[in-house]
Design a protein around this motif. Structure first.
Motif, PDB file in Angstrom:
ATOM      1  N   PHE A  16       3.876  25.789 -28.432  1.00 25.52           N
ATOM      2  CA  PHE A  16       3.293  24.589 -27.705  1.00 25.52           C
ATOM      3  C   PHE A  16       4.344  24.026 -26.659  1.00 25.52           C
ATOM      4  O   PHE A  16       5.539  24.287 -26.917  1.00 25.52           O
ATOM      5  N   LYS A  17       4.077  23.405 -25.518  1.00 25.69           N
ATOM      6  CA  LYS A  17       4.848  22.557 -24.752  1.00 25.69           C
ATOM      7  C   LYS A  17       4.370  21.442 -24.277  1.00 25.69           C
ATOM      8  O   LYS A  17       3.009  21.444 -24.152  1.00 25.69           O
ATOM      9  N   ILE A  18       5.008  20.252 -23.911  1.00 26.19           N
ATOM     10  CA  ILE A  18       4.297  19.121 -23.158  1.00 26.19           C
ATOM     11  C   ILE A  18       4.903  19.037 -21.933  1.00 26.19           C
ATOM     12  O   ILE A  18       6.085  19.062 -21.684  1.00 26.19           O
ATOM     13  N   LYS A  19       3.899  18.789 -20.911  1.00 26.79           N
ATOM     14  CA  LYS A  19       4.284  18.693 -19.344  1.00 26.79           C
ATOM     15  C   LYS A  19       4.061  17.468 -18.890  1.00 26.79           C
ATOM     16  O   LYS A  19       3.370  16.618 -19.542  1.00 26.79           O
ATOM     17  N   ALA A  20       4.633  17.114 -17.828  1.00 29.89           N
ATOM     18  CA  ALA A  20       4.354  15.607 -17.222  1.00 29.89           C
ATOM     19  C   ALA A  20       4.129  16.178 -15.711  1.00 29.89           C
ATOM     20  O   ALA A  20       4.483  17.238 -14.942  1.00 29.89           O
ATOM     21  N   LEU A  21       3.401  15.071 -14.838  1.00 30.78           N
ATOM     22  CA  LEU A  21       3.455  15.537 -13.442  1.00 30.78           C
ATOM     23  C   LEU A  21       4.653  15.488 -12.841  1.00 30.78           C
ATOM     24  O   LEU A  21       4.789  16.310 -11.790  1.00 30.78           O
ATOM     25  N   SER A  22       5.575  14.769 -13.201  1.00 28.24           N
ATOM     26  CA  SER A  22       6.727  14.363 -12.700  1.00 28.24           C
ATOM     27  C   SER A  22       7.827  13.982 -13.811  1.00 28.24           C
ATOM     28  O   SER A  22       7.451  13.683 -14.840  1.00 28.24           O
ATOM     29  N   ASP A  23       9.161  13.988 -13.428  1.00 27.66           N
ATOM     30  CA  ASP A  23      10.097  13.403 -14.291  1.00 27.66           C
ATOM     31  C   ASP A  23       9.767  11.756 -14.470  1.00 27.66           C
ATOM     32  O   ASP A  23      10.307  11.621 -15.608  1.00 27.66           O
ATOM     33  N   THR A  24       9.292  11.333 -13.743  1.00 24.16           N
ATOM     34  CA  THR A  24       9.161   9.693 -13.742  1.00 24.16           C
ATOM     35  C   THR A  24       7.722   9.448 -14.178  1.00 24.16           C
ATOM     36  O   THR A  24       7.254   8.279 -14.439  1.00 24.16           O
ATOM     37  N   SER A  25       6.613  10.439 -14.217  1.00 31.06           N
ATOM     38  CA  SER A  25       5.180  10.139 -14.709  1.00 31.06           C
ATOM     39  C   SER A  25       5.127   9.798 -16.300  1.00 31.06           C
ATOM     40  O   SER A  25       5.769  10.574 -16.890  1.00 31.06           O
ATOM     41  N   THR A  26       4.158   9.172 -16.394  1.00 30.94           N
ATOM     42  CA  THR A  26       3.683   8.909 -17.825  1.00 30.94           C
ATOM     43  C   THR A  26       2.477   9.574 -18.144  1.00 30.94           C
ATOM     44  O   THR A  26       1.840   9.647 -19.249  1.00 30.94           O
ATOM     45  N   LEU A  35       0.878  -1.105  -0.026  1.00 27.70           N
ATOM     46  CA  LEU A  35      -0.050   0.052   0.060  1.00 27.70           C
ATOM     47  C   LEU A  35       1.013   1.170   0.027  1.00 27.70           C
ATOM     48  O   LEU A  35       0.552   2.298  -0.809  1.00 27.70           O
ATOM     49  N   ILE A  36       2.145   1.284   0.953  1.00 32.39           N
ATOM     50  CA  ILE A  36       2.737   2.374   0.925  1.00 32.39           C
ATOM     51  C   ILE A  36       3.385   2.728  -0.483  1.00 32.39           C
ATOM     52  O   ILE A  36       3.705   3.838  -1.072  1.00 32.39           O
ATOM     53  N   THR A  37       3.843   1.660  -1.323  1.00 31.45           N
ATOM     54  CA  THR A  37       4.306   1.690  -2.492  1.00 31.45           C
ATOM     55  C   THR A  37       3.181   2.272  -3.616  1.00 31.45           C
ATOM     56  O   THR A  37       3.271   3.302  -4.299  1.00 31.45           O
ATOM     57  N   ALA A  38       2.135   1.994  -3.508  1.00 29.52           N
ATOM     58  CA  ALA A  38       0.581   2.364  -4.333  1.00 29.52           C
ATOM     59  C   ALA A  38       0.616   3.796  -4.096  1.00 29.52           C
ATOM     60  O   ALA A  38       0.311   4.663  -4.951  1.00 29.52           O
ATOM     61  N   CYS A  39       0.735   4.224  -2.789  1.00 31.38           N
ATOM     62  CA  CYS A  39       0.447   5.613  -2.583  1.00 31.38           C
ATOM     63  C   CYS A  39       1.474   6.601  -2.918  1.00 31.38           C
ATOM     64  O   CYS A  39       1.215   7.555  -3.766  1.00 31.38           O
ATOM     65  N   ALA A  40       2.760   6.038  -2.965  1.00 32.58           N
ATOM     66  CA  ALA A  40       3.747   6.715  -3.452  1.00 32.58           C
ATOM     67  C   ALA A  40       4.105   6.971  -5.104  1.00 32.58           C
ATOM     68  O   ALA A  40       4.372   7.584  -5.735  1.00 32.58           O
ATOM     69  N   HIS A  41       3.402   6.025  -5.660  1.00 33.77           N
ATOM     70  CA  HIS A  41       3.381   5.749  -7.014  1.00 33.77           C
ATOM     71  C   HIS A  41       2.187   5.621  -7.918  1.00 33.77           C
ATOM     72  O   HIS A  41       2.171   4.890  -8.826  1.00 33.77           O
ATOM     73  N   ARG A  42       1.366   6.241  -7.253  1.00 34.43           N
ATOM     74  CA  ARG A  42      -0.305   5.884  -7.882  1.00 34.43           C
ATOM     75  C   ARG A  42      -0.111   6.314  -9.245  1.00 34.43           C
ATOM     76  O   ARG A  42       0.443   7.423  -9.683  1.00 34.43           O
ATOM     77  N   THR A  43      -0.936   5.672 -10.184  1.00 35.03           N
ATOM     78  CA  THR A  43      -1.245   6.310 -11.714  1.00 35.03           C
ATOM     79  C   THR A  43      -1.881   7.327 -11.747  1.00 35.03           C
ATOM     80  O   THR A  43      -3.273   7.331 -11.272  1.00 35.03           O
ATOM     81  N   PRO A  44      -1.578   8.639 -11.978  1.00 29.26           N
ATOM     82  CA  PRO A  44      -2.543   9.777 -12.132  1.00 29.26           C
ATOM     83  C   PRO A  44      -3.697   9.646 -13.008  1.00 29.26           C
ATOM     84  O   PRO A  44      -3.577   8.682 -13.973  1.00 29.26           O
ATOM     85  N   THR A  45      -4.573  10.324 -12.800  1.00 22.65           N
ATOM     86  CA  THR A  45      -5.888  10.263 -13.900  1.00 22.65           C
ATOM     87  C   THR A  45      -5.882  11.428 -14.683  1.00 22.65           C
ATOM     88  O   THR A  45      -5.206  12.484 -14.491  1.00 22.65           O
ATOM     89  N   PRO A  46      -6.367  11.426 -15.787  1.00 18.35           N
ATOM     90  CA  PRO A  46      -6.469  12.678 -16.822  1.00 18.35           C
ATOM     91  C   PRO A  46      -7.065  14.060 -16.131  1.00 18.35           C
ATOM     92  O   PRO A  46      -7.134  15.098 -16.621  1.00 18.35           O
ATOM     93  N   THR A  47      -7.990  13.857 -14.871  1.00 19.59           N
ATOM     94  CA  THR A  47      -8.407  15.049 -14.252  1.00 19.59           C
ATOM     95  C   THR A  47      -7.601  15.602 -13.594  1.00 19.59           C
ATOM     96  O   THR A  47      -7.955  16.619 -12.815  1.00 19.59           O
ATOM     97  N   GLU A  48      -6.267  15.310 -13.236  1.00 21.07           N
ATOM     98  CA  GLU A  48      -5.488  16.065 -12.341  1.00 21.07           C
ATOM     99  C   GLU A  48      -5.297  17.508 -12.898  1.00 21.07           C
ATOM    100  O   GLU A  48      -5.296  17.561 -14.158  1.00 21.07           O
ATOM    101  N   THR A  49      -5.223  18.422 -11.956  1.00 21.49           N
ATOM    102  CA  THR A  49      -5.403  19.900 -12.541  1.00 21.49           C
ATOM    103  C   THR A  49      -3.922  20.278 -13.153  1.00 21.49           C
ATOM    104  O   THR A  49      -2.746  19.653 -12.796  1.00 21.49           O
ATOM    105  N   ALA A  50      -4.240  21.185 -13.994  1.00 21.57           N
ATOM    106  CA  ALA A  50      -3.267  21.620 -14.675  1.00 21.57           C
ATOM    107  C   ALA A  50      -1.880  22.146 -13.954  1.00 21.57           C
ATOM    108  O   ALA A  50      -0.503  21.976 -14.339  1.00 21.57           O
ATOM    109  N   GLN A  51      -2.266  22.909 -12.849  1.00 21.52           N
ATOM    110  CA  GLN A  51      -1.102  23.347 -11.891  1.00 21.52           C
ATOM    111  C   GLN A  51      -0.077  22.057 -11.469  1.00 21.52           C
ATOM    112  O   GLN A  51       0.895  22.645 -10.946  1.00 21.52           O
TER     113      GLN A  51
END
Length: 331
Positions: free
Chosen positions: A42-52, A11-27
């Protein structure tokens, strides 16, 4: 990019590396996935350096941010033929469910499968709904597209793709990365290869562009997309050009001598023969080769300026040893 399935035992790993959803806010998209080299639109952004999870940010006609689901969008309506070229280059032509006009499409997958949804003030909203788009790729001329009010009313997602604002051929082609992202494909390496194979040449081939329309001959500016392609192929527009990228009318008293002194007459428009082209300028005395664009110039050509450039070089060197994809010599 293929959808990834993570099996998380703790569970702790799941919390740390959960798969984000498309509804995440742009900020929340703080990391930069791709900052264009040639385009500033244009520019392409990600939630983090390791996020898909990706976010596409476009700046024309207004700033708009859109999150992209894992695996990308599956059903897409394209209101411009260049969008088809980018998606085909990303092996995603089968995701195009609607186009403005099928008769202008060269890609057989799209021509056979996409519905026709109309254009400008003649959109077929029933056809748009029939296509069941996850997203529509639209453009705006001199501001937002009037269709957005109806799309908002219907609850349809859209994003502006203003590749046509790019005047550097590689700036236009760089939108391949943006549209690849929309379908979950990482096209950064592909674009890098295209940029590497775009090899400018030196030369002084004199070129006349376009043809008179209602007695007016429009000549593109020095920084125009087509002017840049000609210069990079080792040629120059053999007529006075305005500063910038906009086209401006040229007096026929100047245009005709420019035509007569040119080596190549390129893109005379909706003509299919030398005789038709010369009827557009009956007082001209041009004696060189006349080349016109093929429909695929406006489709796959935007994504592959390296191939377009090589064909223009071949036109200048009179090399017709292999067939042309983007141009045809008039007979």
């Amino acid at each position: 990019m293929r959808k990834l399935l993570f099996i998380i035992p703790l569970l702790i790993t799941a919390c740390a590396h959960r798969t984000p959803t498309p509804t995440e806010t742009a900020q929340n998209y703080a990391a930069t996935f791709y900052a264009p080299t040639y385009s500033k639109n244009f520019k392409i952004k990600a939630l983090s350096d390791t996020s898909t999870q990706r976010l596409l940010e476009v700046y024309l006609p207004d700033t708009l941010r859109i999150t992209i689901p894992e695996g990308g969008y599956k059903s897409i309506i394209c209101l411009s033929s260049t969008y088809i070229g980018y998606l085909a280059e990303a092996n995603a032509a089968d995701r195009i469910s609607g186009v403005s006009r099928r008769d202008l499409v060269t890609n057989n997958i799209v021509k056979n499968n996409a519905v026709e949804v109309g254009y400008d003030g003649a959109f077929d909203y029933e056809a748009i709904l029939t296509a069941k788009p996850d997203i529509m790729l639209i453009y705006g001329i001199n501001g937002p597209n009037p269709i957005v009010d109806k799309l908002n009313e219907l609850g349809l997602k859209y994003v502006y793709i203003h590749d046509f604002e790019e005047q550097h051929p590689l700036g236009r082609a760089e939108w391949l990365v943006a549209l690849g992202t929309l379908v979950g494909k990482d096209m950064r390496d592909k674009f890098a290869k295209i940029a590497a194979s775009y090899r400018p040449a030196k030369g002084d081939t004199k070129v006349m562009l376009n043809a008179p329309y209602s007695g007016i001959w429009f000549i593109p500016g020095r920084d125009n997309y087509m002017s840049r392609l000609i210069a990079d192929a080792g040629g120059r527009v053999n007529a006075p050009q305005p500063v910038g990228n906009k086209s401006e009318p040229l007096d026929m008293e100047i245009a005709l001598p420019s035509l007569n002194g040119s080596d190549i007459w390129l893109n005379p428009g909706q003509v299919n023969s030398v005789a038709e082209a010369k009827r557009l300028a009956p007082h001209g005395k041009f004696a060189g080769e006349i080349w016109n664009q093929k429909p695929d110039f406006y489709e796959s050509g935007a994504a592959r300026p390296d191939l377009v450039l090589e064909e223009i070089k071949r036109i200048f060197s009179h090399d017709e040893s292999i067939p042309f994809t983007y141009f045809t010599r008039l007979e």
